[in-house]
Design a protein around this motif. Structure first.
Motif, PDB file in Angstrom:
ATOM      1  N   HIS A 211       0.845  -1.188   0.000  1.00 22.62           N
ATOM      2  CA  HIS A 211       0.000   0.000   0.000  1.00 22.62           C
ATOM      3  C   HIS A 211       0.881   1.239   0.000  1.00 22.62           C
ATOM      4  CE1 HIS A 211      -3.726  -2.206   0.465  1.00 22.62           C
ATOM      5  NE2 HIS A 211      -3.130  -2.953   1.380  1.00 22.62           N
ATOM      6  N   ASP A 265      -3.453   8.783   1.208  1.00 22.59           N
ATOM      7  CA  ASP A 265      -3.382   7.352   0.934  1.00 22.59           C
ATOM      8  C   ASP A 265      -3.916   7.073  -0.467  1.00 22.59           C
ATOM      9  OD1 ASP A 265      -2.471   7.089   3.488  1.00 22.59           O
ATOM     10  OD2 ASP A 265      -4.276   6.123   4.289  1.00 22.59           O
ATOM     11  N   ASN A 267      -5.316   4.530  -1.642  1.00 25.46           N
ATOM     12  CA  ASN A 267      -6.476   3.638  -1.741  1.00 25.46           C
ATOM     13  C   ASN A 267      -7.781   4.432  -1.789  1.00 25.46           C
ATOM     14  OD1 ASN A 267      -6.559   4.552   0.910  1.00 25.46           O
ATOM     15  ND2 ASN A 267      -7.345   2.618   1.715  1.00 25.46           N
ATOM     16  N   HIS A 394      -7.320   2.163   7.285  1.00 22.85           N
ATOM     17  CA  HIS A 394      -7.960   1.852   6.009  1.00 22.85           C
ATOM     18  C   HIS A 394      -9.362   1.290   6.211  1.00 22.85           C
ATOM     19  CE1 HIS A 394      -4.152   1.572   3.258  1.00 22.85           C
ATOM     20  NE2 HIS A 394      -4.282   2.745   3.834  1.00 22.85           N
ATOM     21  N   ASP A 426      -4.235  -0.802  -4.059  1.00 22.62           N
ATOM     22  CA  ASP A 426      -4.649   0.593  -4.146  1.00 22.62           C
ATOM     23  C   ASP A 426      -5.248   0.946  -5.502  1.00 22.62           C
ATOM     24  OD1 ASP A 426      -3.748   0.950  -1.572  1.00 22.62           O
ATOM     25  OD2 ASP A 426      -1.826   1.822  -2.164  1.00 22.62           O
ATOM     26  N   THR A 429      -9.373   0.373  -6.105  1.00 21.07           N
ATOM     27  CA  THR A 429     -10.363   0.922  -5.165  1.00 21.07           C
ATOM     28  C   THR A 429     -11.262   1.990  -5.765  1.00 21.07           C
ATOM     29  OG1 THR A 429      -8.764   2.570  -4.389  1.00 21.07           O
ATOM     30  CG2 THR A 429      -8.845   0.478  -3.191  1.00 21.07           C
ATOM     31  N   LYS A 527      -1.305   4.063  -9.039  1.00 21.11           N
ATOM     32  CA  LYS A 527      -2.747   4.309  -8.927  1.00 21.11           C
ATOM     33  C   LYS A 527      -3.524   4.058 -10.214  1.00 21.11           C
ATOM     34  CE  LYS A 527      -6.438   5.565  -6.640  1.00 21.11           C
ATOM     35  NZ  LYS A 527      -7.059   4.625  -5.679  1.00 21.11           N
TER      36      LYS A 527
END
Length: 549
Positions: A211, A265, A267, A394, A426, A429, A527
């Protein structure tokens, strides 16, 4: 192509805290055993420290072990933390300061120092060179070298002087083969070679997916009346939405300067979210604005952060090589600190390598002692105690997750009888753009908030326009065919440097890559929902040139 080759006992990739600590410890250990050792360290930045960016608060535990006399040696570690405060922000003007007893103990910073990690790495490079390490900045390690048995035997550096189409220009110089008995990879977060090695040797099998977060930072020269050396502010909450994790920092360092930043973050779910614009909005909150008013922004940068912790830590050993620091993910997410842990991982690696060489290993195979050395170290103890910190945030969010973390660390010393996991990568999401709210980001005012292009200018980033693009699309059709209709092509927003755009050309959308803007943060490699963007190093010496970051 015929290439020149150089032979070393050890080649280290990356002049960050892990690689430089490994280099120094190698020479210290070799000297103590009367071993002659040849060590080469390659760094893709134009100089050591050029690509280094961190908050940064330094816990000196590893530095104390590496150079007990670091003060006498003139290490750039001058400003101790004198005030340490944590806030939960509820709105653009609201929030509250948490009592120290309710803040998880790893986030307490008394005894730490506010530093420039770039300057610390420059100092470490001087120590390494004085010990006999050959430090080569401006050389990007392009790919690992393997022998017929599949053992890592060094690295290939990238060619210099290639045109955008890959053809050699008049100044073309082929890359070098740097061969070694042992190779230590310390590329930092999401190292491109580290990613290849993890996949090739299955180092992440049985682990949670790694992550990440993106950290965006600015360095400010403050109004002298507002400067309070040693003041540390941390916080969470606004401006991030409920399904977006992260937090902010503001550190008053020396020479009237302060570092301010936002960690988001990766995620997060909303594809319309822009970490850059969230950061610009954050600075208008009165808590931060009162420090920054009448100041001058000096520098800007961004970097991805490896924060999965122990649950996501891959095996770090493979035939002939070790994976170190943030290349593996040794950052302690509970402390939001990775300098001391990266340094310790490099020192343990060096001790393992010298032990193998002293025992007569000439084939680079005897690294089996590293996992046990890691497990018996304070580094592993720290990561084990903090293994639930990031998964709790998370899964439960900043309030409930924060409460669980405060209970775990303040009352139980991190020793919960269970382990939480986050097994969703990640990149997987994001929610559809049509079902997500578009944030209303205000226009930059030029005083506290700024645009991307003026920010990239302060990163001193530079790339030869006529070189192969280092941001590779595995399938050029994906951005417009898949990502645009489903996610409104989020690369336009998660990139903090304006590299990716969807522009109109003859009435049709076109996906444009402004590779010269890239600050090497690697967020796109992490990402992109299709995992279609592959970051590889450009020509050595390219990229940002961060001063004092």
């Amino acid at each position: 192509m015929e290439r020149e080759s150089m032979e070393f006992d050890v080649v280290i990739v990356g002049a960050g805290p892990a690689g430089l600590s490994a280099a120094c410890r190698l020479m210290q250990e070799a000297a103590s055993r009367d071993l002659a050792l040849s060590v080469c360290l390659v760094e893709k930045g134009a100089e050591v420290g050029a690509h280094i960016l961190s908050g940064a608060l330094l816990e000196t535990r590893a530095l104390d072990e590496l150079f007990p006399d670091w003060r006498a040696r003139g290490a750039p570690v001058h400003t101790p933390v004198t005030e340490d405060r944590f806030y939960m922000l509820s709105s653009e003007r609201g929030g509250l300061e948490l009592p120290s007893a309710l803040v998880p103990s790893p986030l307490h910073n008394r005894g730490n120092f506010i530093v420039s990690l770039g300057n610390l790495c420059r100092w470490l490079a001087v120590q390494a060179e004085q010990l006999g390490v050959a430090v080569f900045p401006g050389f990007a390690a392009q790919a690992p070298l393997y022998d017929e048995q599949g053992r890592v035997t060094g690295v290939l550096t990238g060619d210099m002087g290639l045109a955008a189409d890959g053809s050699p220009k008049a100044n073309h110089v082929p890359g070098l083969e740097l061969r070694a008995r042992y190779t230590l990879f310390a590329e930092g977060c999401r190292g491109h070679i580290g990613k290849e090695l993890i996949a090739r040797f299955g180092l992440d099998q049985g682990r949670d997916p790694q992550h990440y977060a993106i950290g965006i930072k600015e360095l400010w020269q403050l109004d002298p009346a507002r400067h309070r050396p040693g003041l540390v502010l941390h916080g969470a909450g606004w401006p991030l939405e409920e399904d977006s994790g992260g937090g902010f920092f503001l550190y008053h360092g020396d020479e009237g300067q302060a570092a301010v930043g936002l960690i988001v973050d990766l995620n997060y779910r909303n594809p319309h979210l822009s970490p850059f614009d969230e950061f610009q909005r954050l600075k208008h909150h009165p808590l931060l604005a009162r420090h920054l008013y009448d100041g001058k922004r000096l520098a800007y940068g961004a970097r991805a952060i490896t924060k999965g912790g122990l649950n996501s830590l891959p095996r770090m050993t493979m035939p002939g090589a070790l994976l170190l620091g943030c290349d593996a993910g040794t950052l302690n997410g509970a402390k939001v600190k990775g300098i001391h842990t990266a340094m310790k991982s490099g020192m343990l690696a060096a001790e393992t390598v010298v032990q193998a060489l002293a025992a007569g290993d000439t084939g680079g195979n005897s690294l089996a002692a590293y996992p046990s050395a890691l497990r018996s170290s304070w580094l592993h103890q720290e990561l084990h105690q903090s293994r639930n910190f990031v998964p709790a945030l998370h899964k439960l969010g900043p309030w409930l997750g924060g409460a669980l973390n405060a209970l775990s660390h303040n009352l139980l010393g991190g020793w919960l009888p269970f382990t939480l996991h986050d097994r969703t990568p990640d990149h997987a999401t994001l929610a559809p753009a049509a079902k997500s709210r578009k944030p209303d980001y205000p226009r930059p005012d030029g005083q506290l908030a700024f645009d991307r292009l003026s920010s990239v200018y302060l990163a001193n980033t530079g790339h030869d326009e006529d070189q192969p693009c280092h941001l590779q699309l595995l399938d050029p059709e994906v951005p417009l065919r898949d990502n645009l209709p489903r996610y409104d092509e989020p690369a336009q927003r998660y990139c903090p440097a304006g590299v990716y755009e969807v522009v109109e050309q003859e009435g049709q959308p076109r996906f444009q890559i402004n590779a010269a803007n890239c600050v090497h943060c690697k967020t796109c490699d992490i990402k992109d929902p299709a995992q279609n963007i592959r970051w590889v190093p450009p020509e050595g010496g390219s990229g940002p040139n961060y001063p004092n970051m």
